[in-house]
Design a protein around this motif. Sequence first.
Motif, PDB file in Angstrom:
ATOM      1  N   LEU A   1       0.858  -1.181   0.000  1.00 41.05           N
ATOM      2  CA  LEU A   1       0.000   0.000   0.000  1.00 41.05           C
ATOM      3  C   LEU A   1       0.896   1.233   0.000  1.00 41.05           C
ATOM      4  O   LEU A   1       1.612   1.492   0.965  1.00 41.05           O
ATOM      5  N   ALA A   2       0.865   1.964  -1.109  1.00 37.96           N
ATOM      6  CA  ALA A   2       1.634   3.201  -1.224  1.00 37.96           C
ATOM      7  C   ALA A   2       0.660   4.375  -1.185  1.00 37.96           C
ATOM      8  O   ALA A   2      -0.360   4.367  -1.888  1.00 37.96           O
ATOM      9  N   THR A   3       0.946   5.366  -0.351  1.00 35.12           N
ATOM     10  CA  THR A   3       0.061   6.517  -0.209  1.00 35.12           C
ATOM     11  C   THR A   3       0.817   7.821  -0.393  1.00 35.12           C
ATOM     12  O   THR A   3       1.988   7.927  -0.046  1.00 35.12           O
ATOM     13  N   PHE A   4       0.121   8.794  -0.937  1.00 30.27           N
ATOM     14  CA  PHE A   4       0.695  10.132  -1.074  1.00 30.27           C
ATOM     15  C   PHE A   4      -0.436  11.146  -1.029  1.00 30.27           C
ATOM     16  O   PHE A   4      -1.463  10.986  -1.695  1.00 30.27           O
ATOM     17  N   GLY A   5      -0.270  12.186  -0.210  1.00 28.82           N
ATOM     18  CA  GLY A   5      -1.262  13.243  -0.116  1.00 28.82           C
ATOM     19  C   GLY A   5      -0.606  14.601  -0.116  1.00 28.82           C
ATOM     20  O   GLY A   5       0.505  14.760   0.386  1.00 28.82           O
ATOM     21  N   PHE A   6      -1.287  15.587  -0.707  1.00 28.68           N
ATOM     22  CA  PHE A   6      -0.719  16.932  -0.697  1.00 28.68           C
ATOM     23  C   PHE A   6      -1.816  17.976  -0.489  1.00 28.68           C
ATOM     24  O   PHE A   6      -2.989  17.773  -0.819  1.00 28.68           O
ATOM     25  N   LYS A   7      -1.402  19.063   0.062  1.00 29.52           N
ATOM     26  CA  LYS A   7      -2.306  20.147   0.439  1.00 29.52           C
ATOM     27  C   LYS A   7      -2.715  20.974  -0.769  1.00 29.52           C
ATOM     28  O   LYS A   7      -1.885  21.384  -1.576  1.00 29.52           O
ATOM     29  N   LEU A   8      -4.024  21.237  -0.868  1.00 29.73           N
ATOM     30  CA  LEU A   8      -4.541  22.149  -1.877  1.00 29.73           C
ATOM     31  C   LEU A   8      -4.895  23.493  -1.255  1.00 29.73           C
ATOM     32  O   LEU A   8      -4.713  24.537  -1.863  1.00 29.73           O
ATOM     33  N   ASP A   9      -5.429  23.445  -0.009  1.00 26.04           N
ATOM     34  CA  ASP A   9      -5.760  24.696   0.670  1.00 26.04           C
ATOM     35  C   ASP A   9      -5.805  24.462   2.177  1.00 26.04           C
ATOM     36  O   ASP A   9      -6.456  23.537   2.652  1.00 26.04           O
ATOM     37  N   SER A  10      -5.096  25.299   2.920  1.00 21.08           N
ATOM     38  CA  SER A  10      -5.114  25.261   4.379  1.00 21.08           C
ATOM     39  C   SER A  10      -4.290  26.445   4.875  1.00 21.08           C
ATOM     40  O   SER A  10      -3.304  26.824   4.253  1.00 21.08           O
TER      41      SER A  10
ATOM     42  N   LEU B   1       4.858   3.989   2.444  1.00 21.32           N
ATOM     43  CA  LEU B   1       4.799   2.701   1.761  1.00 21.32           C
ATOM     44  C   LEU B   1       4.710   1.614   2.812  1.00 21.32           C
ATOM     45  O   LEU B   1       5.571   1.514   3.695  1.00 21.32           O
ATOM     46  N   GLY B   2       3.671   0.804   2.724  1.00 22.01           N
ATOM     47  CA  GLY B   2       3.492  -0.303   3.647  1.00 22.01           C
ATOM     48  C   GLY B   2       3.553  -1.624   2.918  1.00 22.01           C
ATOM     49  O   GLY B   2       2.880  -1.807   1.891  1.00 22.01           O
ATOM     50  N   LEU B   3       4.371  -2.549   3.390  1.00 28.17           N
ATOM     51  CA  LEU B   3       4.515  -3.871   2.783  1.00 28.17           C
ATOM     52  C   LEU B   3       4.017  -4.934   3.748  1.00 28.17           C
ATOM     53  O   LEU B   3       4.222  -4.827   4.969  1.00 28.17           O
ATOM     54  N   THR B   4       3.388  -5.960   3.199  1.00 27.77           N
ATOM     55  CA  THR B   4       2.833  -7.038   4.007  1.00 27.77           C
ATOM     56  C   THR B   4       3.187  -8.382   3.382  1.00 27.77           C
ATOM     57  O   THR B   4       2.816  -8.653   2.234  1.00 27.77           O
ATOM     58  N   ALA B   5       3.902  -9.201   4.121  1.00 25.06           N
ATOM     59  CA  ALA B   5       4.165 -10.578   3.683  1.00 25.06           C
ATOM     60  C   ALA B   5       3.001 -11.452   4.146  1.00 25.06           C
ATOM     61  O   ALA B   5       2.446 -11.235   5.230  1.00 25.06           O
ATOM     62  N   LYS B   6       2.645 -12.434   3.337  1.00 29.66           N
ATOM     63  CA  LYS B   6       1.521 -13.284   3.702  1.00 29.66           C
ATOM     64  C   LYS B   6       1.782 -14.739   3.319  1.00 29.66           C
ATOM     65  O   LYS B   6       2.531 -15.030   2.385  1.00 29.66           O
ATOM     66  N   ALA B   7       1.148 -15.619   4.077  1.00 35.96           N
ATOM     67  CA  ALA B   7       1.266 -17.057   3.835  1.00 35.96           C
ATOM     68  C   ALA B   7      -0.109 -17.676   4.018  1.00 35.96           C
ATOM     69  O   ALA B   7      -0.859 -17.293   4.926  1.00 35.96           O
ATOM     70  N   LYS B   8      -0.431 -18.661   3.152  1.00 43.76           N
ATOM     71  CA  LYS B   8      -1.747 -19.289   3.203  1.00 43.76           C
ATOM     72  C   LYS B   8      -1.621 -20.796   3.190  1.00 43.76           C
ATOM     73  O   LYS B   8      -0.911 -21.374   2.363  1.00 43.76           O
ATOM     74  N   ALA B   9      -2.306 -21.443   4.136  1.00 42.22           N
ATOM     75  CA  ALA B   9      -2.388 -22.904   4.189  1.00 42.22           C
ATOM     76  C   ALA B   9      -3.852 -23.258   4.390  1.00 42.22           C
ATOM     77  O   ALA B   9      -4.445 -22.895   5.415  1.00 42.22           O
ATOM     78  N   GLY B  10      -4.440 -23.931   3.414  1.00 35.33           N
ATOM     79  CA  GLY B  10      -5.864 -24.215   3.485  1.00 35.33           C
ATOM     80  C   GLY B  10      -6.648 -22.923   3.453  1.00 35.33           C
ATOM     81  O   GLY B  10      -6.489 -22.098   2.557  1.00 35.33           O
ATOM     82  N   GLU B  11      -7.480 -22.695   4.477  1.00 30.25           N
ATOM     83  CA  GLU B  11      -8.254 -21.466   4.574  1.00 30.25           C
ATOM     84  C   GLU B  11      -7.734 -20.575   5.707  1.00 30.25           C
ATOM     85  O   GLU B  11      -8.485 -19.781   6.263  1.00 30.25           O
ATOM     86  N   SER B  12      -6.449 -20.736   6.032  1.00 29.18           N
ATOM     87  CA  SER B  12      -5.819 -19.905   7.053  1.00 29.18           C
ATOM     88  C   SER B  12      -4.788 -18.990   6.408  1.00 29.18           C
ATOM     89  O   SER B  12      -3.968 -19.445   5.607  1.00 29.18           O
TER      90      SER B  12
ATOM     91  N   VAL C   1       1.957 -10.419   7.906  1.00 33.46           N
ATOM     92  CA  VAL C   1       2.927  -9.760   8.771  1.00 33.46           C
ATOM     93  C   VAL C   1       3.405  -8.493   8.069  1.00 33.46           C
ATOM     94  O   VAL C   1       3.857  -8.533   6.922  1.00 33.46           O
ATOM     95  N   GLY C   2       3.296  -7.367   8.766  1.00 29.65           N
ATOM     96  CA  GLY C   2       3.723  -6.096   8.190  1.00 29.65           C
ATOM     97  C   GLY C   2       2.669  -5.039   8.418  1.00 29.65           C
ATOM     98  O   GLY C   2       2.131  -4.899   9.509  1.00 29.65           O
ATOM     99  N   SER C   3       2.338  -4.293   7.367  1.00 28.65           N
ATOM    100  CA  SER C   3       1.330  -3.238   7.457  1.00 28.65           C
ATOM    101  C   SER C   3      -0.068  -3.844   7.364  1.00 28.65           C
ATOM    102  O   SER C   3      -0.343  -4.633   6.453  1.00 28.65           O
ATOM    103  N   LEU C   4      -0.937  -3.443   8.288  1.00 28.88           N
ATOM    104  CA  LEU C   4      -2.257  -4.068   8.380  1.00 28.88           C
ATOM    105  C   LEU C   4      -3.353  -3.018   8.539  1.00 28.88           C
ATOM    106  O   LEU C   4      -3.191  -2.026   9.251  1.00 28.88           O
ATOM    107  N   GLN C   5      -4.472  -3.264   7.869  1.00 25.24           N
ATOM    108  CA  GLN C   5      -5.709  -2.532   8.123  1.00 25.24           C
ATOM    109  C   GLN C   5      -6.698  -3.555   8.666  1.00 25.24           C
ATOM    110  O   GLN C   5      -6.973  -4.569   8.014  1.00 25.24           O
TER     111      GLN C   5
END
Length: 420
Positions: free
Chosen positions: A82-91, A116-127, A131-135
């Motif tokens: 997940l890469a994010t970038f924000g900038f100000k237009l008015d404030s 920039l958030g990176l997340t490693a993942k592993a899947k076995a069956g339905e599990s 590990v890393g950045s999470l929402q």
Amino acid sequence: MRKTSLALAVAAGTLGLTLSHVANAEFIKDSKASIEARNFYFNSDFREGAGQSKQEEWAQGFLLRMESGYTEGTVGFGVDALATFGFKLDSGDGTAGSGLLVPDGSGGSQDNSGGLGLTAKAKAGESVLKVGSLQLKNQAIGSSDSRLLPQVFRGANLVSKDIAGLTLDLGYLDEVNNRNSSDYQDMRLNTFTNSGITVKGGSSANHSNQFVFAGGSYKLTDTLTGGYYYSNLEDMYKQHSFNLVHVLPIADKQSLKSDLRYARSTDDGLSNVDNKAFGAMFTYALSGHSLGLGYQKMSGDTGFAYIGDSVDPFLVNYVQIGNFAAKDETSWQARYDFNFGSVGIPGLTFMTRYLTGDNIDRPNNADGKEWERNMDIAYVIQEGSLKNLGVRWRNATMRNNFGRDVDQNRLIVSYTLPLF
């Protein structure tokens, strides 16, 4: 002999590359990516003369989401980003503080920020282990995505659905990157107004680098689901959360949904947390119409306990501005929703609600009272060259006898473009 060994080595290497290519076929095939452009205008107009008269900011954000598939095998591996970038237009001119932008340390807002958030993942069956950045969004914790950029946690999360009807959810978090922050930091206990929550040592001691949770949900019948979570913000609070959801089909396009919630929160050494929170929401749906009635009651020595700095608490009366979770507070909600898809306008939705709370235990022994009205209208284009272009207007009015009265408007224009 050397030629034979060399040939075997080359053959083994070639076979390894071939097998690697086959094994990674699903990794590539199931990958997906999208970019979201989010234009956000935020205005809070405070209705009394003292203090800051308003918060008004306008900003542009971009979110690039990438999710890989899994390599083949008993355990599949993948990676998300997940890469994010924000900038100000008015404030400026004393109008900062909306939460859209990162504060600059002098009362204003930074021109831009990203991460920039990176997340490693592993899947076995339905599990699935991430590990890393999470929402996250469950009874114990809810990442907020109600500003320009989303709130992201750092840690590990295991979700298992190997047993039919049962979802198990375990997690460990050590840092949070809030909506208006550009870096990770320790978590803290929310000590909101009239919560009665205090921390030994004051604000300088209000931080923790460990939040753990364990729980899940079980589908008891086709119409009834039960949930339970245990969570602990180290040194701050422990919490047991229960949830029961029942959907009663009445007739064609007609149903009654009951959502019951109860949480017991206690201190974990450095705070005075002591709260029982009960909530109930009943929603009657008929075709595109939904009519809801909510009730929420706080009891104990403090208000509801949850992580501060924009986490969404698991409360039926947590809405646009208020949480209605102060010490001893009793609150009611009336809500109406309409989906215009039922009358041939897909993508257009409307919501309005009114909440009132009283019996708040204030420090001066006076009863606190508050009310809030919300309106939300949104439209997402369903087809054509502008498909996925969305416009949302959120309006709120909050009044109380213990803090600032505010009228708030949020206008969000977003466009999501699938890349692959």
